[in-house]
Design an enzyme around this catalytic site. Structure first.
Site, PDB file in Angstrom:
ATOM      1  N   MET A  75       4.958   3.036   2.854  1.00 11.37           N
ATOM      2  CA  MET A  75       6.354   3.462   2.743  1.00 11.37           C
ATOM      3  C   MET A  75       7.262   2.422   2.089  1.00 11.37           C
ATOM      4  SD  MET A  75       6.051   6.413   3.731  1.00 11.37           S
ATOM      5  CE  MET A  75       4.728   7.283   4.539  1.00 11.37           C
ATOM      6  N   CYS A  76       6.690   1.355   1.566  1.00 11.49           N
ATOM      7  CA  CYS A  76       7.490   0.337   0.878  1.00 11.49           C
ATOM      8  C   CYS A  76       7.821   0.792  -0.534  1.00 11.49           C
ATOM      9  CB  CYS A  76       6.731  -0.988   0.809  1.00 11.49           C
ATOM     10  SG  CYS A  76       6.816  -1.921   2.320  1.00 11.49           S
ATOM     11  N   HIS A  77       9.056   0.551  -0.928  1.00 10.93           N
ATOM     12  CA  HIS A  77       9.485   0.864  -2.289  1.00 10.93           C
ATOM     13  C   HIS A  77       9.020  -0.235  -3.242  1.00 10.93           C
ATOM     14  CE1 HIS A  77      12.284   3.201   0.166  1.00 10.93           C
ATOM     15  NE2 HIS A  77      12.409   4.003  -0.880  1.00 10.93           N
ATOM     16  N   MET A 115       9.090  -7.022   4.084  1.00  6.35           N
ATOM     17  CA  MET A 115       7.664  -6.695   3.998  1.00  6.35           C
ATOM     18  C   MET A 115       6.974  -7.501   2.907  1.00  6.35           C
ATOM     19  SD  MET A 115       7.148  -4.875   6.534  1.00  6.35           S
ATOM     20  CE  MET A 115       5.402  -4.761   6.200  1.00  6.35           C
ATOM     21  N   GLU A 116       7.682  -7.785   1.827  1.00  4.62           N
ATOM     22  CA  GLU A 116       7.107  -8.601   0.752  1.00  4.62           C
ATOM     23  C   GLU A 116       6.844 -10.018   1.250  1.00  4.62           C
ATOM     24  OE1 GLU A 116       8.538  -4.985  -0.981  1.00  4.62           O
ATOM     25  OE2 GLU A 116       9.493  -6.331   0.450  1.00  4.62           O
ATOM     26  N   ASP A 130     -10.649 -17.301   3.121  1.00 12.20           N
ATOM     27  CA  ASP A 130     -11.703 -16.900   2.181  1.00 12.20           C
ATOM     28  C   ASP A 130     -12.280 -18.094   1.432  1.00 12.20           C
ATOM     29  OD1 ASP A 130     -13.282 -15.038   0.521  1.00 12.20           O
ATOM     30  OD2 ASP A 130     -11.916 -15.710  -1.068  1.00 12.20           O
TER      31      ASP A 130
END
Length: 161
Positions: A75-77, A115-116, A130
């Protein structure tokens, strides 16, 4: 607490329409961390990890993750980011070495960049894991959280200690 806006009249998921929201400068700062052994700390510090410069690669991964957040969070733009800065700081106690990760993201737009910043902090920590897992798989990725956000209708936020 405000109501959820990501549901339509049928209770199904939707992407919120932000076309009426005012474009403002918006920032977010997120943090994460990863605990490594002394051996990994020494190898990172002396650039002796076989896959390359761990911090440089993790920094680039974090920047890339911020730019691609809307590809993995449904749902992130998609946003035009103005800046992404990933920084590191080591904290040592006993035989524990904690790499602190801080990500600052900035845009001028109709929705925030929390969110970014969170996605970038997470991807940075995952990249360190990793790159170092061949040495030791016992590394621990710590809490990932929003430290601060500015701009937008909901106003500013600073995490309480």
């Amino acid at each position: 607490m405000s109501s959820f806006t990501h549901f339509n009249d049928q209770g199904r998921a939707k992407m919120v329409d932000i076309s009426d929201k005012k474009a403002t400068v918006r920032t977010a700062i997120a943090r994460s961390s990863i605990v490594v052994t002394k051996e990994i700390y020494d190898k990172i510090s002396h650039n002796e990890i076989g896959k390359g410069d761990v911090l440089a690669v993790a920094q680039i991964a974090g920047i890339m993750a911020a730019k691609r957040t809307s590809d993995i969070i449904p749902m992130c733009h998609p946003l035009l980011l103005k800046g992404v800065d990933v920084s590191f700081d080591w904290k040592q106690s006993d035989e524990q070495y904690r790499l602190l990760i801080e990500v600052k993201v900035k845009t001028e737009g109709s929705t925030g960049v929390e969110m970014e910043a969170l996605t970038a902090a997470s991807a940075t920590a995952l990249t360190v894991y990793d790159m170092c897992k061949a040495v030791d798989k016992g590394m621990i990725i710590g809490e990932t959280y929003l430290l601060e956000k500015t701009g937008g209708k909901s106003g500013d936020y600073t995490r309480k200690s």
